[in-house]
Structure formats: structure tokens, C-alpha cells
Design a protein around this motif. Structure first.
Motif, short mmCIF file in Angstrom:
data_model
loop_
_atom_site.label_atom_id
_atom_site.label_comp_id
_atom_site.label_asym_id
_atom_site.label_seq_id
_atom_site.Cartn_x
_atom_site.Cartn_y
_atom_site.Cartn_z
N ALA A 51 0.29 33.80 26.82
CA ALA A 51 -0.28 32.31 26.80
C ALA A 51 0.28 31.71 28.26
N VAL A 52 1.55 31.84 28.45
CA VAL A 52 2.23 31.52 29.64
C VAL A 52 1.24 31.96 30.90
N ILE A 53 1.25 33.20 30.96
CA ILE A 53 0.62 33.58 32.20
C ILE A 53 -0.89 33.18 32.34
N VAL A 54 -1.33 33.35 31.25
CA VAL A 54 -2.87 32.76 31.42
C VAL A 54 -3.02 31.26 31.86
N VAL B 67 -0.81 29.53 33.60
CA VAL B 67 -0.31 29.39 34.85
C VAL B 67 -1.57 29.87 35.73
N SER B 68 -2.12 31.05 35.48
CA SER B 68 -2.98 31.61 36.23
C SER B 68 -4.44 30.67 36.14
N LEU B 69 -4.85 30.33 35.05
CA LEU B 69 -5.90 29.49 34.71
C LEU B 69 -5.73 28.20 35.71
N VAL C 108 1.75 40.71 29.07
CA VAL C 108 1.45 40.63 30.49
C VAL C 108 0.08 41.61 30.52
N GLY C 109 0.15 42.76 29.89
CA GLY C 109 -1.09 43.34 29.91
C GLY C 109 -2.15 42.62 29.24
N PRO D 167 1.82 37.82 40.94
CA PRO D 167 3.11 38.35 40.64
C PRO D 167 4.35 37.44 40.36
N GLU D 168 4.48 36.21 40.85
CA GLU D 168 5.23 35.42 40.33
C GLU D 168 5.34 35.02 38.88
N SER D 169 4.07 34.94 38.33
CA SER D 169 3.96 34.68 36.71
C SER D 169 4.41 35.95 35.99
N ILE D 170 4.20 37.04 36.55
CA ILE D 170 4.67 38.31 35.80
C ILE D 170 6.36 38.45 35.85
N LEU D 171 6.73 37.91 36.95
CA LEU D 171 8.26 37.84 37.12
C LEU D 171 8.76 36.76 36.25
N LEU D 172 8.16 35.65 36.15
CA LEU D 172 8.51 34.56 35.15
C LEU D 172 8.51 35.06 33.62
N ALA D 173 7.46 35.84 33.52
CA ALA D 173 7.30 36.32 31.95
C ALA D 173 8.45 37.39 31.58
#
Lengths: 282, 410
Positions: free
Chosen positions: B36-39, B41-43, B350-351, B373-379
Motif C-alpha cells: 500500500a505504501v509503495i503503490v 507513493v508511486s501513484l 515490494v514485489g 528506488p526511494e520508496s523501495i528503500l523506504l519500505a
């Protein structure tokens, strides 16, 4: 604490020595242990004096509630006495911190339990490496292999506990107790969960280790048949040592048949089995 | 000193592998939270990029001037005279182009077909300022604007409505009472946008023609009123300066006393982006709360399962302590297990987020969702943080066990 283990080679001068010139491994003087159970104080040990020398094979006997387990916990540095002194291999362990006690258990004591206490899903080799990991020792796999070979399990290094018989599992536990070259092995009913045959095998290993490598072994048991395989019996009752005597002719494991049920029954009926006079246990 | 980091990870993985269902259910909370966090941020970034792109498509450094109500509630419309004042380089030195716009609605008719025609009067600077081009024909030029020419450039929707069977360029059609000749067709405007609305159904005519021949309207002073003025500033840095100069000029033109409010409104693209950002920001906060709750629940799940694990493995802990494990060794062992659990959950999250981003991007050509890449790092950081935060209590409980009780535990 720093000097505690660095003195590996150097021996203390004031350690008592017996007539054969053997050094004392365990010196216990006036040890008491009192538990507070709510408002009631339970005196588990009421002043125990005990010296066990290097290379001895001793069994501590006594009925439930005799303080046997308490004494074992103190001997094993799992617990500390309320009063009195306990020196293990020349080091006073009766007033050590929790962390130092862990180090003492790691380096000076090898535990063998009635129910083996092996880790699930862990190979024999890794079980034996465990004390070495906590010691931060090198050459772990070599040492573990050597220990397993010395208990006759050189061919079972990668077996899981579930793939080993009870006797073999206990032998893995013995290898684990041996691997750090402790000052003594403390075995709590080591044959209690084994059938007679496996029990005899395990006893044989202890006797061999004691005879050929001079390892000090302390058994805690209530089984007089097992105790008769050791060299000295210490009898506890009500928190005190009531008897402490050498066994004139220790049994050799596997060479004697355990007395039949009838004979044991007869012995129970004719004599007082526990306590009483010391010659009854020889 | 410790039981070794690698050894702990190995033990943790063995333990988790032995309870696959339980472990995966526990990880689910973290997985959902992290995804949810990554989606999110990305969205959010994708939408912002999309909107920004839309605005840039309008042309750069634009300022829009609208009339507004004065203190008595009367709206004074902008006039061509005021546009001329704004076009004065001495008064608005940071304005590059100034273009009046007049929106009208007239019935458009061609060859028996009729349609409501949205007419917009502009100047020949429209294509330049708005970064628009004609698909066919040409846009009207300066001479035609000055000469009140009856020429029109139409949007694609208008072509579909009025000229479904005819090549529109060169055709003459009626707009209200006036005949116009089609000289060009605008390129399709990508999609309706908040700044300009749908521009595909517009009919562009010269502003001069619109305000005279089509409207003929005059205000009390005899000036010709218009709808709005579009000003392009010289550069990105001079937008606010230009806006200030426009404001000053209009206040002078309208004779507004320093006590009174402006009777017009000035919008820059940044203003609009900002108000849009407030809406999306609110949405982001709302979604972030949901993600946070899901992570919290996931963390509690981990804590719960770690407490169960510690209880189940009490004897193991007792044994480890008996053979010499320090408090720290046990603490690290269970902390690392909790972290492995949350990291695995986060990794799966993340996947899922990556494949979700791919899915959205493939479904919508305009919304390019890219996982930074930042949001993966954040996750990853969040996962580790959760593992430590929710793992410390169970691990500490394990480390504090008394070896005697632990060995005796059934």
C-alpha cells in the motif's frame, strides 16, 4: 571476570588435592538454598559440604524433595546458593553475575538431560557446534566432528534428531556436553528416557570417557542400578548429605543384567532402599 | 561475541520454514501495508507527473486574468482597452505575449446540419502561447486578426459534427448570422484538463471578428468586453513579477483605491497546481493512514506470533542458556527472527507493488506508474523498523527467561 578464563593452563595453588594427588573440581562449603513460596520459606538445602575431585565419577541420589535438583542447579551454575561458597575448577561461582554464569556454563560445564534437549530440525553436527558458537570458538566443525566420533556417531553427522534413536540422541547430547572440554559433565537422569539396552550403551560411553579421558562426571539420579555404575554415591535427604561413600566394585555397563523384577521387589521388601546406612548402597 | 548474525538468520529461516502457513499469514499484514505504501507513493507521483504534464501541455509560464466581483457584487468585465494596457512593455515588462479571449456560444450550421458552437475569439498568438498546432490547414495570422477576417479554425469534435462527410478546409459555414470560412483544423487536444476544459469542440475565430461581427457588445464606456486575458511571462522566474505588474496595471486602469479589493483575479499555473496539490495531499494523507494502520496491524501480528514462538520454544531457550548463551544472544536471535519475518513480508509487498505498477501502466497509457528506488528503500526501512519495534518485547521476554524454569517447561 577477565582473569577467570585466561588462567586456563595456570592452576591455582590453594585447590585441595586428594590422596591420589587429584585436584578438586567442585568445592562446596556450607551451601544453603532457601526459596520464598509466598509467606513460607522452603529450605531446599540446609548446609551442604561436598568436594569432588578431577576424574571422579559420582552419582548424587535422593528422593523427590531431597534438594537433589536444587543442588544440581547450583552445581550447574544455573542457580546460586543463598549462602555458602561454591568453587568450580578453582573459581568462586557463588557470586557471579548472570552473564558470567553463562560463560561458566559454556566453558566449564557440560549438561546432559533426561529428555536429551536437542534442537528440532538441526543436524547432529550443528547441535554439537552450539556451545562452540556461544563460546565464539573457531574450528567448530572439526571439533564437533571429533566429539561426535568419540561417542560413536561419526557416521551420523547430518542426521536430524527425528532420524536418530533415543540412545543416539542422548549420545549427540553427550558430544555436545563434551565439545567445549568442560571441567565436568553434569548428567540429570541421563538414562531415564531410554530402554535398558540404550541405557547401557549410554552408561558405557560415560564410563569410557571417565576412564580413558579422565573426564569428571556427576550423575543426578534416583535409580540405584544406574548409581551402581559410578564410583561414588552421595545421598541427599531433606536438604542435607546423609551419606557419601565410594562404591567398592562399580558395575561395568553392559556386563551385568539388571536384577529381575522379582529380585528388585525382594530388595524393596527386605531392606530400606533409600537412606539409612551407607553399606546398603555399595 | 554473539551467536553470529548468519547463524541467527539461518535459525530464523529454519524456524519460519517449519511453520510456513503461520509465517505467511503473519507476513500478510506487513505485505499489504508495504505494498500500500509503495503503490500510494508511486501513484501519487504518477498523478502529479500526469497533471504537471497536462499543464505543461497548455504552454509554459502562463498567467490567466479573470474579472471578479467588486465589493458591491458587480462584475466589471475586462475590455480590449485594458488588454492594450497590459500589452504595454513599459507597464508589464515581464509579459512576453498578451492575448485576449472571448467565449461565445452561437449556432453553427453547415449544409443542413446544426450544432451548438462554442466559439472562442483569440489572436494569432494562440498556437504559440498554448503550444497547440493545427492538424491541417493553418491558423489565422496577424493580418486576418487586424482585418476582422471571417475565418475559423475548428476542433476535431466540430469536424465530426458539422463536416462528417466533407473535407472542412475551404468550406463556408454559418455561425449565428455570419458566414465563416474554415481555414484549419486543430490537432486533437490530448484530454480535457482543468485549466482549459475540452478544447476539441471549440471554433477559433479572430478576437476582433468575435467582438465586432459576432458579439457587437459594448460596455457603458463603449469598450468591447472580453472573457479573459492570457499572459505569457518571459520565463519561469518572472511569473510572479509579471503577475504583480498585471495587478498594478489593472488597478491603475480601473482606478481602484488602495483600500479596495481587486475586481479581477489572476491565476498562475502554480496557483492551480497548488490548489490541486491540496486535494491530492488530503487524499494522500487519508491513504497513508490506511497504510499505517495496516502496517500497525501487521506489526501486532508479528508481535503476537513471536510471543507464541517464544512460548513454544521455551525449552530451546533454556537449553541454549544452559550451554552458555548470553542474554544478548537470545535477544538477537528472536529479534532477527522478527526482522526476517517483517523483511520477508515487506519484500513480498515490494514485489506486489512492482507488479501492480506494471499492471496500471499497461492498462493506462497516460498514467506511467513507476516505483521509485526511494520508496523501495523506504519500505525496507519500515519493515526493519517494524521488526525491531514489535520484536523487541517478545525477544526481551525470551532473553529474560530463567534457564531452570525454561528447561523444566512442558
Amino acid at each position: 571476570m577477565v582473569s577467570l578464563f585466561k588462567r586456563r593452563g595456570g592452576r591455582r595453588d590453594d585447590v585441595p588435592v586428594d590422596v591420589q594427588g587429584r585436584r578438586a573440581v567442585i568445592e562446596i562449603q556450607g551451601v544453603t538454598k532457601t526459596y520464598a513460596m509466598g509467606d513460607i520459606e522452603v529450605h531446599a538445602l540446609r548446609g551442604v559440604d561436598l568436594t569432588i575431585y578431577e576424574g571422579e565419577f559420582v552419582s548424587i541420589m535422593g528422593p523427590s524433595g531431597s534438594g537433589k535438583s536444587t543442588l544440581m542447579n547450583i552445581l550447574g551454575a544455573l542457580d546460586q546458593p543463598t549462602s555458602g561458597a561454591y568453587r568450580l575448577d578453582g573459581v568462586d561461582v557463588s557470586r557471579l553475575s548472570e552473564s558470567d554464569l553463562a560463560k561458566v556454563r559454556n566453558k566449564k560445564i557440560g549438561f546432559v538431560f533426561q529428555n536429551f534437549n536437542l534442537l528440532k530440525r538441526t543436524t547432529a553436527q550443528r547441535q554439537v557446534e552450539l556451545p562452540l558458537i556461544y563460546a565464539g570458538a573457531g574450528g567448530r566443525s572439526r571439533k564437533a566432528k571429533a566429539a561426535l566420533e568419540s561417542v560413536g556417531l561419526g557416521q551420523r553427522l547430518n542426521h536430524l534428531p527425528s532420524e536418530l534413536s533415543g540412545g543416539q540422541q542422548q549420545r549427540v547430547a553427550i558430544a555436545r556436553a563434551l565439545v567445549n572440554e568442560p571441567a565436568m559433565i553434569l548428567a540429570d537422569e541421563p538414562t531415564g528416557n531410554l530402554d535398558s539396552r540404550s541405557g547401557a550403551e549410554v552408561l558405557q560411553i560415560f564410563q569410557t570417557l571417565n576412564r580413558e579421558r579422565g573426564i569428571t562426571v556427576v550423575f543426578v539420579t534416583h535409580d540405584s542400578w544406574i548409581a551402581r555404575h559410578t564410583q561414588r554415591v552421595i545421598m541427599l535427604r531433606d536438604g542435607q548429605i546423609v551419606a557419601d561413600a565410594p562404591i567398592a566394585e562399580p558395575l561395568i555397563a553392559g556386563h551385568n543384567e539388571r536384577p529381575s523384577m522379582e529380585d528388585e521387589m525382594e530388595a524393596v521388601l527386605k531392606t530400606v532402599y533409600y537412606g539409612g546406612k551407607e553399606e546398603e548402597y555399595t | 561475541m554473539f551467536g553470529g548474525f548468519g547463524e541467527n538468520v539461518r535459525v530464523a529461516l529454519t524456524g519460519l520454514g517449519a511453520n510456513k502457513l503461520r509465517s505467511s499469514l503473519t507476513m500478510l499484514g506487513i505485505t499489504i501495508g508495504v505494498a500500500a505504501v509503495i503503490v500510494l507513493v508511486s501513484l501519487g507521483q504518477a498523478v502529479e507527473t500526469f497533471v504537471r504534464g497536462q499543464f505543461l501541455g497548455l504552454g509554459t509560464n502562463l498567467i490567466l486574468v479573470f474579472p471578479a466581483e467588486d465589493s458591491r457584487g458587480v462584475t466589471i468585465r475586462l475590455t480590449l482597452d485594458e488588454v492594450e494596457a497590459l500589452d504595454d512593455p513599459l507597464r508589464v515588462p515581464d509579459g512576453l505575449y498578451v492575448m485576449p479571449q472571448l467565449n461565445l456560444t452561437r449556432v453553427a450550421a453547415f449544409n443542413g446540419r446544426e450544432a451548438q458552437g462554442r466559439v472562442r475569439g483569440v489572436t494569432d498568438e494562440f498556437p504559440t502561447m498554448r503550444s497547440r498546432a493545427v492538424a491541417a490547414g493553418r491558423f489565422f495570422d496577424r493580418t486576418e486578426v487586424d482585418g476582422l477576417a471571417r475565418v475559423a479554425v475548428i476542433g476535431t469534435t466540430v469536424v465530426d459534427r458539422l463536416f462528417p462527410e466533407t473535407y472542412p478546409i475551404g468550406q463556408t459555414f454559418r455561425l449565428g448570422d455570419v458566414n465563416f470560412r474554415v481555414i484549419g483544423v486543430m490537432e486533437n487536444a490530448s484530454s480535457p484538463n482543468p485549466f482549459a476544459g475540452d478544447e476539441n469542440d471549440l471554433i477559433f475565430v479572430p478576437i476582433t471578428t468575435a467582438s465586432t461581427r459576432l458579439s457587437g457588445e459594448r460596455d457603458l464606456r463603449g469598450d468591447r468586453p472580453i472573457t479573459s486575458v492570457l499572459v505569457q511571462a518571459r520565463g519561469e522566474d518572472s511569473i510572479s513579477m509579471a503577475a504583480a505588474q498585471i495587478r498594478q496595471t489593472l488597478r491603475e486602469e480601473r482606478g481602484i483605491s488602495f483600500r479596495d479589493e481587486d475586481t479581477f483575479e489572476i491565476f498562475t499555473q502554480d496557483d492551480l497546481l497548488e490548489s490541486l496539490g491540496q486535494i491530492t495531499g488530503l487524499l494522500t494523507i487519508f491513504l497513508a493512514i490506511i497504510a499505517g494502520i495496516s502496517l500497525l496491524v501487521g506489526g501486532i501480528g508479528i508481535m503476537n506470533i513471536m510471543l507464541v514462538t517464544v512460548t513454544e520454544r521455551t525449552r530451546e531457550i533454556g537449553l541454549r542458556k544452559a550451554v552458555g548463551a548470553q542474554k544478548n544472544d537470545i535477544l538477537m536471535q528472536f529479534l532477527i527472527e522478527a526482522m526476517v519475518l517483517s523483511l520477508l513480508g515487506g519484500g513480498i509487498g515490494v514485489g506486489i507493488a512492482l507488479s501492480g505498477a506494471l499492471l496500471v501502466s499497461s492498462l493506462s497509457a497516460e498514467l506511467a506508474v513507476r516505483v521509485q528506488p526511494e520508496s523501495i528503500l523506504l519500505a525496507t526501512a519500515i519493515s526493519i523498523g517494524i521488526g525491531v519495534f514489535f520484536g523487541i518485547y517478545p525477544a526481551n521476554r525470551a532473553a529474560s527467561l530463567n534457564p531452570i524454569d525454561a528447561l523444566r517447561y512442558e
